[in-house]
Design a protein around this motif. Sequence first.
Motif, mmCIF file in Angstrom:
data_model
loop_
_atom_site.group_PDB
_atom_site.id
_atom_site.type_symbol
_atom_site.label_atom_id
_atom_site.label_comp_id
_atom_site.label_asym_id
_atom_site.label_seq_id
_atom_site.Cartn_x
_atom_site.Cartn_y
_atom_site.Cartn_z
ATOM 1 N N TYR A 30 33.403 34.953 35.161
ATOM 2 C CA TYR A 30 34.343 36.322 35.445
ATOM 3 C C TYR A 30 33.934 37.566 35.074
ATOM 4 N N ALA A 31 33.307 37.501 33.858
ATOM 5 C CA ALA A 31 32.845 38.890 33.511
ATOM 6 C C ALA A 31 31.723 39.543 33.991
ATOM 7 N N ALA A 79 32.492 46.775 36.440
ATOM 8 C CA ALA A 79 33.574 46.014 35.489
ATOM 9 C C ALA A 79 34.609 46.983 34.842
ATOM 10 N N GLY A 139 40.872 43.322 37.732
ATOM 11 C CA GLY A 139 40.234 42.336 38.475
ATOM 12 C C GLY A 139 41.001 42.375 39.922
ATOM 13 N N SER A 157 47.574 35.104 41.383
ATOM 14 C CA SER A 157 47.332 34.911 39.770
ATOM 15 C C SER A 157 47.710 36.445 39.268
ATOM 16 N N THR A 163 47.787 42.864 36.867
ATOM 17 C CA THR A 163 46.330 42.512 36.398
ATOM 18 C C THR A 163 46.185 40.955 37.044
ATOM 19 N N TYR A 164 44.988 40.802 37.279
ATOM 20 C CA TYR A 164 44.646 39.437 38.180
ATOM 21 C C TYR A 164 43.748 38.652 37.406
ATOM 22 N N SER A 165 44.135 37.237 36.962
ATOM 23 C CA SER A 165 43.204 36.615 36.156
ATOM 24 C C SER A 165 42.348 35.626 36.577
ATOM 25 N N SER A 216 38.050 31.985 37.210
ATOM 26 C CA SER A 216 39.194 32.250 36.240
ATOM 27 C C SER A 216 38.377 33.187 35.173
ATOM 28 N N LYS A 217 39.251 34.229 34.744
ATOM 29 C CA LYS A 217 39.092 34.929 33.490
ATOM 30 C C LYS A 217 39.082 34.183 32.333
ATOM 31 N N ASN A 218 39.940 33.080 32.334
ATOM 32 C CA ASN A 218 40.023 32.187 30.877
ATOM 33 C C ASN A 218 39.635 30.805 31.552
#
Length: 157
Positions: free
Chosen positions: A49-50, A71, A77, A114, A123-125, A152-154
């Motif tokens: 994601y990053a 970024a 996101g 999301s 915010t979108y994860s 996914s961010k996480n």
Amino acid sequence: MALIIFTVMALLTAAVVPISARSVRYGNDYTQAATLAMHKVNQVQEAGYANINKNLTSLGVVDSNATLPSATTNALGGASGASTFTTKDSLATYFVGGASAPAGNLSIAPYLPSGVTVGSVTTYSVIQVTIEVKWRDVRGRSQNYFTKTLISKNPIL
């Protein structure tokens, strides 16, 4: 009588061989497109994601003409963008004999389910990545294969 049967069988065989050869070529192209798309999915998932927004060009995933959001502009996101990987992956070497050069496209967009809204900020994860490979078959007809993946961010390990 045997000569007539032999002649009919020879004519039928002569008619079927080109059709089956064309089917094999089409199947090979389709398999090649699916393999290239899945390779690109693996690269994007590995980037994470990053890096979706800032490093796909430097990581060698997409061509240098990327219009992916940075970024900083996509910190939530929610931004979309697109790029190609036609040159980076030398797609012309995989689809030989087609009527025109193949193309590989990658696009990102927020995965809407999301989204979490706090106040007026959403915010979108999860980011949805769509990967498409286009080519022309030996008859000159446009063909394409596409797949999507979610980043996914996480990530859950």
